[in-house]
Motif scaffolding. Structure first.
Motif, PDB file in Angstrom:
ATOM      1  N   THR A  68       0.845  -1.193   0.000  1.00 61.18           N
ATOM      2  CA  THR A  68       0.000   0.000   0.000  1.00 61.18           C
ATOM      3  C   THR A  68       0.880   1.242   0.000  1.00 61.18           C
ATOM      4  O   THR A  68       1.753   1.387   0.864  1.00 61.18           O
ATOM      5  CB  THR A  68      -0.916   0.041   1.232  1.00 61.18           C
ATOM      6  OG1 THR A  68      -1.724  -1.137   1.266  1.00 61.18           O
ATOM      7  CG2 THR A  68      -1.824   1.264   1.174  1.00 61.18           C
ATOM      8  N   ILE A  69       0.647   2.116  -0.974  1.00 65.49           N
ATOM      9  CA  ILE A  69       1.365   3.382  -1.031  1.00 65.49           C
ATOM     10  C   ILE A  69       0.506   4.461  -0.396  1.00 65.49           C
ATOM     11  O   ILE A  69      -0.720   4.459  -0.537  1.00 65.49           O
ATOM     12  CB  ILE A  69       1.737   3.747  -2.490  1.00 65.49           C
ATOM     13  CG1 ILE A  69       2.669   4.964  -2.520  1.00 65.49           C
ATOM     14  CG2 ILE A  69       0.493   3.959  -3.335  1.00 65.49           C
ATOM     15  CD1 ILE A  69       3.257   5.242  -3.901  1.00 65.49           C
ATOM     16  N   SER A  70       1.155   5.351   0.326  1.00 62.57           N
ATOM     17  CA  SER A  70       0.433   6.481   0.920  1.00 62.57           C
ATOM     18  C   SER A  70       1.375   7.682   0.960  1.00 62.57           C
ATOM     19  O   SER A  70       2.584   7.540   0.753  1.00 62.57           O
ATOM     20  CB  SER A  70      -0.066   6.147   2.329  1.00 62.57           C
ATOM     21  OG  SER A  70       1.020   5.847   3.189  1.00 62.57           O
ATOM     22  N   LEU A  80       5.589   3.230   1.750  1.00 61.48           N
ATOM     23  CA  LEU A  80       5.204   1.980   1.110  1.00 61.48           C
ATOM     24  C   LEU A  80       5.110   0.917   2.204  1.00 61.48           C
ATOM     25  O   LEU A  80       6.123   0.514   2.771  1.00 61.48           O
ATOM     26  CB  LEU A  80       6.209   1.548   0.044  1.00 61.48           C
ATOM     27  CG  LEU A  80       5.805   0.310  -0.747  1.00 61.48           C
ATOM     28  CD1 LEU A  80       4.593   0.629  -1.641  1.00 61.48           C
ATOM     29  CD2 LEU A  80       6.956  -0.194  -1.611  1.00 61.48           C
ATOM     30  N   GLN A  81       3.880   0.546   2.514  1.00 61.77           N
ATOM     31  CA  GLN A  81       3.652  -0.523   3.479  1.00 61.77           C
ATOM     32  C   GLN A  81       3.655  -1.836   2.717  1.00 61.77           C
ATOM     33  O   GLN A  81       2.839  -2.024   1.802  1.00 61.77           O
ATOM     34  CB  GLN A  81       2.310  -0.326   4.194  1.00 61.77           C
ATOM     35  CG  GLN A  81       1.968  -1.424   5.189  1.00 61.77           C
ATOM     36  CD  GLN A  81       2.915  -1.473   6.367  1.00 61.77           C
ATOM     37  OE1 GLN A  81       3.256  -0.448   6.939  1.00 61.77           O
ATOM     38  NE2 GLN A  81       3.329  -2.681   6.737  1.00 61.77           N
ATOM     39  N   MET A  82       4.542  -2.723   3.095  1.00 59.86           N
ATOM     40  CA  MET A  82       4.701  -3.994   2.392  1.00 59.86           C
ATOM     41  C   MET A  82       4.361  -5.125   3.355  1.00 59.86           C
ATOM     42  O   MET A  82       5.028  -5.308   4.374  1.00 59.86           O
ATOM     43  CB  MET A  82       6.144  -4.144   1.882  1.00 59.86           C
ATOM     44  CG  MET A  82       6.593  -2.990   1.008  1.00 59.86           C
ATOM     45  SD  MET A  82       8.239  -3.240   0.295  1.00 59.86           S
ATOM     46  CE  MET A  82       9.239  -3.165   1.783  1.00 59.86           C
ATOM     47  N   ASN A  83       3.297  -5.843   3.037  1.00 61.34           N
ATOM     48  CA  ASN A  83       2.855  -6.971   3.861  1.00 61.34           C
ATOM     49  C   ASN A  83       2.990  -8.267   3.079  1.00 61.34           C
ATOM     50  O   ASN A  83       3.092  -8.262   1.843  1.00 61.34           O
ATOM     51  CB  ASN A  83       1.398  -6.761   4.277  1.00 61.34           C
ATOM     52  CG  ASN A  83       1.202  -5.542   5.137  1.00 61.34           C
ATOM     53  OD1 ASN A  83       2.078  -5.134   5.897  1.00 61.34           O
ATOM     54  ND2 ASN A  83       0.038  -4.915   5.017  1.00 61.34           N
ATOM     55  N   THR A  84       2.954  -9.360   3.804  1.00 65.20           N
ATOM     56  CA  THR A  84       3.046 -10.691   3.203  1.00 65.20           C
ATOM     57  C   THR A  84       4.195 -10.746   2.202  1.00 65.20           C
ATOM     58  O   THR A  84       4.033 -11.147   1.035  1.00 65.20           O
ATOM     59  CB  THR A  84       1.715 -11.069   2.508  1.00 65.20           C
ATOM     60  OG1 THR A  84       0.607 -10.664   3.311  1.00 65.20           O
ATOM     61  CG2 THR A  84       1.621 -12.587   2.306  1.00 65.20           C
ATOM     62  N   LEU A  85       5.346 -10.338   2.638  1.00 62.79           N
ATOM     63  CA  LEU A  85       6.500 -10.271   1.751  1.00 62.79           C
ATOM     64  C   LEU A  85       6.934 -11.655   1.293  1.00 62.79           C
ATOM     65  O   LEU A  85       6.817 -12.654   2.033  1.00 62.79           O
ATOM     66  CB  LEU A  85       7.655  -9.555   2.443  1.00 62.79           C
ATOM     67  CG  LEU A  85       7.510  -8.031   2.492  1.00 62.79           C
ATOM     68  CD1 LEU A  85       8.379  -7.424   3.581  1.00 62.79           C
ATOM     69  CD2 LEU A  85       7.846  -7.434   1.136  1.00 62.79           C
TER      70      LEU A  85
END
Length: 118
Positions: A68-70, A80-85
């Motif tokens: 998710t970019i914000s 840049l929120q990076m999940n489930t990498l």
């Protein structure tokens, strides 16, 4: 002059999360499009996500639903929120901001390494 400073990269296990930040400073009138790119060894730099000044977003297919970019316009900062990498997310991540100062130019951050172990 404009400077971009990135932070937030590191080593994480698969399934984990990281949050990248990129802050712009200097003679800034406005920040237009903000984006994140990445470059893995032996590969071309690719767009990961971008956000216009109006809030419209664009994501690479490979990260949609996970990243998710914000942006915080008051701080001239993009996140840049990076999940489930995944291991395939391993790369150097670069922010790219189109900034209007005396003219409109695109600026790159210095890059931050993200390594995802399996």
């Amino acid at each position: 002059q404009v400077q971009l400073v990135e932070s937030g990269g590191g080593l994480v296990q698969a399934g984990g999360s990281l949050r990248l930040s990129c802050a712009a400073s200097g003679r800034i009138f406005s920040v237009n499009t903000m984006g994140w790119y990445r470059q893995a060894p032996g590969k071309q730099r690719e767009l990961v996500a971008s956000m216009t000044s109006g809030g419209s977003t664009n994501y690479a297919v490979s990260v949609k639903g996970r990243f998710t970019i914000s942006r915080d316009n008051a701080k001239n900062t993009v996140y840049l929120q990076m999940n489930t990498l995944k291991p395939e997310d391993t790369a150097v991540y670069y922010c790219n901001l189109v900034i209007t100062s005396l003219t409109s130019l695109a600026y790159w951050g210095q890059g931050t390494q993200v390594t995802v172990s399996s």
